[in-house]
Write a protein that holds these residues in place. Structure first.
Motif, PDB file in Angstrom:
ATOM      1  N   MET A 133       0.850  -1.204   0.000  1.00  0.00           N
ATOM      2  CA  MET A 133       0.000   0.000   0.000  1.00  0.00           C
ATOM      3  C   MET A 133       0.883   1.250   0.000  1.00  0.00           C
ATOM      4  SD  MET A 133      -3.105   0.835  -0.204  1.00  0.00           S
ATOM      5  CE  MET A 133      -4.052   2.312   0.047  1.00  0.00           C
ATOM      6  N   ILE A 134       0.661   2.133  -0.962  1.00  0.00           N
ATOM      7  CA  ILE A 134       1.445   3.360  -1.064  1.00  0.00           C
ATOM      8  C   ILE A 134       0.592   4.506  -0.537  1.00  0.00           C
ATOM      9  CG2 ILE A 134       2.597   4.948  -2.670  1.00  0.00           C
ATOM     10  CD1 ILE A 134       3.936   2.224  -2.583  1.00  0.00           C
ATOM     11  N   ASN A 135       1.154   5.243   0.420  1.00  0.00           N
ATOM     12  CA  ASN A 135       0.410   6.357   0.986  1.00  0.00           C
ATOM     13  C   ASN A 135       1.035   7.669   0.512  1.00  0.00           C
ATOM     14  OD1 ASN A 135      -1.267   7.923   2.524  1.00  0.00           O
ATOM     15  ND2 ASN A 135      -0.115   7.616   4.427  1.00  0.00           N
ATOM     16  N   ASN A 136       0.712   8.040  -0.708  1.00  0.00           N
ATOM     17  CA  ASN A 136       1.289   9.257  -1.286  1.00  0.00           C
ATOM     18  C   ASN A 136       0.139  10.105  -1.835  1.00  0.00           C
ATOM     19  OD1 ASN A 136       2.416  11.161  -3.060  1.00  0.00           O
ATOM     20  ND2 ASN A 136       4.162   9.836  -3.543  1.00  0.00           N
ATOM     21  N   PRO A 137      -0.067  11.304  -1.265  1.00  0.00           N
ATOM     22  CA  PRO A 137      -1.204  12.129  -1.689  1.00  0.00           C
ATOM     23  C   PRO A 137      -1.158  12.498  -3.181  1.00  0.00           C
ATOM     24  CG  PRO A 137       0.303  13.371  -0.267  1.00  0.00           C
ATOM     25  CD  PRO A 137       0.746  11.951  -0.224  1.00  0.00           C
ATOM     26  N   ASN A 138       0.022  12.415  -3.785  1.00  0.00           N
ATOM     27  CA  ASN A 138       0.141  12.734  -5.211  1.00  0.00           C
ATOM     28  C   ASN A 138      -0.583  11.725  -6.105  1.00  0.00           C
ATOM     29  OD1 ASN A 138       1.556  15.070  -4.901  1.00  0.00           O
ATOM     30  ND2 ASN A 138       3.565  14.182  -5.342  1.00  0.00           N
ATOM     31  N   LEU A 139      -0.929  10.560  -5.555  1.00  0.00           N
ATOM     32  CA  LEU A 139      -1.632   9.550  -6.369  1.00  0.00           C
ATOM     33  C   LEU A 139      -2.898  10.133  -6.984  1.00  0.00           C
ATOM     34  CD1 LEU A 139      -1.218   6.302  -4.237  1.00  0.00           C
ATOM     35  CD2 LEU A 139      -0.465   6.596  -6.607  1.00  0.00           C
ATOM     36  N   THR A 140      -3.588  10.983  -6.228  1.00  0.00           N
ATOM     37  CA  THR A 140      -4.875  11.495  -6.705  1.00  0.00           C
ATOM     38  C   THR A 140      -4.869  13.014  -6.898  1.00  0.00           C
ATOM     39  OG1 THR A 140      -5.613  11.615  -4.415  1.00  0.00           O
ATOM     40  CG2 THR A 140      -6.219   9.639  -5.645  1.00  0.00           C
ATOM     41  N   ARG A 141      -3.687  13.624  -7.009  1.00  0.00           N
ATOM     42  CA  ARG A 141      -3.673  15.091  -7.085  1.00  0.00           C
ATOM     43  C   ARG A 141      -4.306  15.599  -8.393  1.00  0.00           C
ATOM     44  NH1 ARG A 141       1.948  17.797  -6.762  1.00  0.00           N
ATOM     45  NH2 ARG A 141       1.050  19.485  -8.012  1.00  0.00           N
ATOM     46  N   LEU A 142      -4.594  16.887  -8.389  1.00  0.00           N
ATOM     47  CA  LEU A 142      -5.234  17.535  -9.536  1.00  0.00           C
ATOM     48  C   LEU A 142      -4.230  17.655 -10.682  1.00  0.00           C
ATOM     49  CD1 LEU A 142      -7.870  19.202 -10.287  1.00  0.00           C
ATOM     50  CD2 LEU A 142      -6.619  21.208  -9.502  1.00  0.00           C
ATOM     51  N   ARG A 143      -4.601  17.105 -11.841  1.00  0.00           N
ATOM     52  CA  ARG A 143      -3.693  17.183 -13.003  1.00  0.00           C
ATOM     53  C   ARG A 143      -4.506  17.542 -14.247  1.00  0.00           C
ATOM     54  NH1 ARG A 143      -1.786  12.483 -10.170  1.00  0.00           N
ATOM     55  NH2 ARG A 143       0.364  12.718  -9.483  1.00  0.00           N
ATOM     56  N   ARG A 144      -4.977  18.798 -14.301  1.00  0.00           N
ATOM     57  CA  ARG A 144      -5.758  19.239 -15.457  1.00  0.00           C
ATOM     58  C   ARG A 144      -4.849  19.486 -16.636  1.00  0.00           C
ATOM     59  NH1 ARG A 144      -8.030  24.188 -12.052  1.00  0.00           N
ATOM     60  NH2 ARG A 144      -5.782  24.146 -11.649  1.00  0.00           N
ATOM     61  N   SER A 145      -3.668  20.050 -16.351  1.00  0.00           N
ATOM     62  CA  SER A 145      -2.726  20.392 -17.424  1.00  0.00           C
ATOM     63  C   SER A 145      -1.367  19.805 -17.091  1.00  0.00           C
ATOM     64  CB  SER A 145      -2.604  21.914 -17.529  1.00  0.00           C
ATOM     65  OG  SER A 145      -2.241  22.454 -16.271  1.00  0.00           O
ATOM     66  N   MET A 146      -0.784  19.072 -18.040  1.00  0.00           N
ATOM     67  CA  MET A 146       0.557  18.510 -17.848  1.00  0.00           C
ATOM     68  C   MET A 146       1.408  19.001 -19.016  1.00  0.00           C
ATOM     69  SD  MET A 146      -0.422  14.674 -16.507  1.00  0.00           S
ATOM     70  CE  MET A 146       1.009  14.494 -15.430  1.00  0.00           C
ATOM     71  N   MET A 147       2.319  19.940 -18.716  1.00  0.00           N
ATOM     72  CA  MET A 147       3.023  20.658 -19.788  1.00  0.00           C
ATOM     73  C   MET A 147       4.415  20.084 -20.052  1.00  0.00           C
ATOM     74  SD  MET A 147       3.526  24.777 -20.268  1.00  0.00           S
ATOM     75  CE  MET A 147       4.558  25.099 -18.848  1.00  0.00           C
ATOM     76  N   PHE A 148       4.644  19.707 -21.312  1.00  0.00           N
ATOM     77  CA  PHE A 148       5.963  19.203 -21.727  1.00  0.00           C
ATOM     78  C   PHE A 148       6.987  20.329 -21.795  1.00  0.00           C
ATOM     79  CE2 PHE A 148       3.718  15.532 -23.747  1.00  0.00           C
ATOM     80  CZ  PHE A 148       4.471  14.523 -23.159  1.00  0.00           C
ATOM     81  N   LEU A 149       8.207  20.058 -21.308  1.00  0.00           N
ATOM     82  CA  LEU A 149       9.325  20.995 -21.411  1.00  0.00           C
ATOM     83  C   LEU A 149      10.588  20.205 -21.704  1.00  0.00           C
ATOM     84  CD1 LEU A 149       8.738  23.005 -18.121  1.00  0.00           C
ATOM     85  CD2 LEU A 149       8.329  23.869 -20.411  1.00  0.00           C
ATOM     86  N   ASN A 150      11.397  20.693 -22.618  1.00  0.00           N
ATOM     87  CA  ASN A 150      12.659  20.039 -22.938  1.00  0.00           C
ATOM     88  C   ASN A 150      13.647  20.243 -21.780  1.00  0.00           C
ATOM     89  OD1 ASN A 150      15.115  19.268 -23.971  1.00  0.00           O
ATOM     90  ND2 ASN A 150      14.834  20.304 -25.931  1.00  0.00           N
ATOM     91  N   ALA A 151      14.052  19.133 -21.134  1.00  0.00           N
ATOM     92  CA  ALA A 151      14.941  19.230 -19.973  1.00  0.00           C
ATOM     93  C   ALA A 151      16.309  19.801 -20.324  1.00  0.00           C
ATOM     94  CB  ALA A 151      15.113  17.857 -19.330  1.00  0.00           C
ATOM     95  N   GLN A 152      16.623  19.844 -21.606  1.00  0.00           N
ATOM     96  CA  GLN A 152      17.925  20.300 -22.081  1.00  0.00           C
ATOM     97  C   GLN A 152      17.957  21.812 -22.335  1.00  0.00           C
ATOM     98  OE1 GLN A 152      20.863  19.644 -22.615  1.00  0.00           O
ATOM     99  NE2 GLN A 152      21.610  20.331 -24.574  1.00  0.00           N
ATOM    100  N   LYS A 153      16.794  22.484 -22.217  1.00  0.00           N
ATOM    101  CA  LYS A 153      16.712  23.925 -22.526  1.00  0.00           C
ATOM    102  C   LYS A 153      16.608  24.750 -21.245  1.00  0.00           C
ATOM    103  CE  LYS A 153      15.891  23.900 -27.177  1.00  0.00           C
ATOM    104  NZ  LYS A 153      16.652  24.675 -28.142  1.00  0.00           N
ATOM    105  N   PRO A 154      17.698  25.381 -20.814  1.00  0.00           N
ATOM    106  CA  PRO A 154      17.665  26.146 -19.559  1.00  0.00           C
ATOM    107  C   PRO A 154      16.601  27.234 -19.554  1.00  0.00           C
ATOM    108  CG  PRO A 154      19.914  25.926 -20.368  1.00  0.00           C
ATOM    109  CD  PRO A 154      19.027  25.403 -21.452  1.00  0.00           C
ATOM    110  N   GLY A 155      16.372  27.867 -20.718  1.00  0.00           N
ATOM    111  CA  GLY A 155      15.392  28.947 -20.782  1.00  0.00           C
ATOM    112  C   GLY A 155      13.976  28.468 -20.492  1.00  0.00           C
ATOM    113  N   LEU A 156      13.713  27.188 -20.771  1.00  0.00           N
ATOM    114  CA  LEU A 156      12.366  26.647 -20.546  1.00  0.00           C
ATOM    115  C   LEU A 156      12.171  26.151 -19.127  1.00  0.00           C
ATOM    116  CD1 LEU A 156      11.730  24.537 -23.791  1.00  0.00           C
ATOM    117  CD2 LEU A 156      10.948  26.842 -23.269  1.00  0.00           C
ATOM    118  N   ILE A 157      13.229  25.563 -18.556  1.00  0.00           N
ATOM    119  CA  ILE A 157      13.018  24.892 -17.260  1.00  0.00           C
ATOM    120  C   ILE A 157      13.270  25.793 -16.062  1.00  0.00           C
ATOM    121  CG2 ILE A 157      13.524  22.617 -18.241  1.00  0.00           C
ATOM    122  CD1 ILE A 157      16.245  22.694 -16.945  1.00  0.00           C
ATOM    123  N   LYS A 158      13.713  27.035 -16.307  1.00  0.00           N
ATOM    124  CA  LYS A 158      14.065  27.855 -15.140  1.00  0.00           C
ATOM    125  C   LYS A 158      12.856  28.414 -14.392  1.00  0.00           C
ATOM    126  CE  LYS A 158      15.343  31.930 -17.881  1.00  0.00           C
ATOM    127  NZ  LYS A 158      14.673  33.162 -17.609  1.00  0.00           N
TER     128      LYS A 158
END
Lengths: 106, 301
Positions: free
Chosen positions: B1-26
């Motif tokens: 049994m995993i007790n992590n509140p993130n299991l059911t958190r609100l996720r209306r928008s999940m935005m992709f970002l290139n991990a290699q681009k500092p300007g995007l991830i900052k």
């Protein structure tokens, strides 16, 4: 770590930094170019030197062209260049050569 | 049994970002997406896979994302990269790992096994980092239920339309007809297993009306949220997935009336002229929970 060949990591895009490294002449030689050199030159230099120190790089010629990178980006680009220059390839990593997350990389 | 509140958190928008681009991830948190997906996979060129990991590690360790969920999309299990990707995700303590091109329960289990090794190595508690699976092939979509049931760490599945349409030997038409079966199959599987379900990206950034229509449709189908590729899509996505004041008031009435009437021994009754019975209760409760999570509920339930 020994710098075995020349390598580059990073880009010249805004918020990034391009770090080039090549084998040295028995010492560490660091050159920094930055549009914000007057305000942040000391900090940039300190971050780069600390990162090289953690990676135990003592004999190399290092050039940093900074485009307004945060310190987390500077560190990442120095590490990228150093690991590439010391011959860490994706094939080595896939074969089980592990990167020191939280150790020399932090 | 995993007790992590993130299991059911609100996720209306999940935005992709290139991990290699500092300007995007900052600083993507300024746009307030519910989740960001830092990409090590398709957005990163093959000869930059190493550089993206260093960039990701320091971003996870040093950038404050102000409560926005930090999902990392790792490279597929057929590549040379995915095991080291998992090590860096665990060492950097991201919130969730997104498995790309997931095709079976065995894929999820393989990722979980690598996570366990990395958790032991870096002293991270098992259950702190969750998993989601992207289904990108006909096989993956056919196996949606076994994927949903593969691990207690898995919070949901997402359709990845580009690769899926290639596998189907069709193209993205804009009508949604090519995704009709996959979407229906996936939301059924996800709900059957008690998991969340997310829709594919909408890549035409200039067609905001089309984006809204598609988002409204998948919301109606039961989806929890949508993968997005640009901050411009966040506001519309949140508007569609956040209950309106009218819906909240209606839900409140239903919850209160059902509770009251149950105590009086009454099973079926009317609210504002509409027949209501116990079957409406979970939906109304969910509307209230969604409104609370989105920060728009002001009532006392």
């Amino acid at each position: 770590m020994d710098v075995l060949c020349a390598s580059v990591a990073g880009t010249l895009e805004s918020s990034d930094a391009q770090v080039s490294i090549e084998p040295g002449n028995g010492k560490l030689d660091l050159t920094i170019e930055s549009s914000v050199l007057n305000q942040f030159g000391k900090q940039i230099r300190a971050t780069v030197l600390e990162t090289l120190d953690r990676l135990d790089v003592t004999n190399a010629k290092v050039t940093v062209i900074d485009k307004g990178a945060l310190s987390c980006t500077l560190k990442a680009r120095v590490e990228g260049a150093v690991f590439r220059a010391s011959g860490y390839t994706e094939d080595d990593i896939a074969a089980g050569k592990k990167l020191p997350w939280g150790g020399a990389i932090r | 049994m995993i007790n992590n509140p993130n299991l059911t958190r609100l996720r209306r928008s999940m935005m992709f970002l290139n991990a290699q681009k500092p300007g995007l991830i900052k600083d993507p948190f300024i746009y307030k997406p519910d989740s960001i997906m830092l990409d090590l996979e398709d957005a990163v060129a093959e000869n930059q896979k190493d550089a993206a990991r260093y960039s990701l590690y320091h971003a996870l360790k040093e950038i404050n994302y102000h409560g926005v969920e930090r999902v990392v999309r790792i490279n597929g299990l057929e590549t040379a990269h995915w095991k080291e990707d998992i090590r860096v995700c665990v060492a950097g303590r991201c919130d969730s790992i997104r498995i790309s091109k997931c095709e079976s329960a065995a894929d999820v289990i393989a990722v979980e096994e690598e996570m366990k090794k990395a958790e032991a190595e870096f002293g991270v508690e098992h259950g702190e980092i969750l998993i989601m699976a992207a289904l990108e092939s006909t096989k993956g979509v056919l196996n949606a239920l076994e994927i949903c049931q593969a691990s207690p760490l898995l919070f949901g599945i997402a359709l990845s339309g580009g690769d899926y349409t290639k596998d189907l030997q069709t193209v993205i038409s804009g009508t949604g007809v090519e995704f009709a079966w996959a979407r229906g199959q996936m939301i059924n599987a996800a709900r059957c297993a008690g998991k969340q379900c997310f829709d594919t990206v909408f890549t035409n950034l200039d067609d905001m009306e089309g984006f809204r229509k598609e988002t409204e449709m998948i919301k109606m189908m039961g989806f929890d949220g949508k993968s997005i590729v640009n901050p411009r899509q966040i506001a519309v996505c949140h508007e569609v997935f956040t209950p309106t004041q009218k819906q909240i008031i209606q839900a409140e009435k239903i919850v209160k009336e059902v509770d009251e009437k149950k105590a009086m021994g009454i099973g079926v009754f009317t609210v504002d002229g509409k027949m209501i019975d116990i079957a409406f209760y979970p939906g109304a409760k969910r509307t209230i929970e969604l409104a609370k999570a989105a920060g728009v509920y002001e009532g006392d339930l």
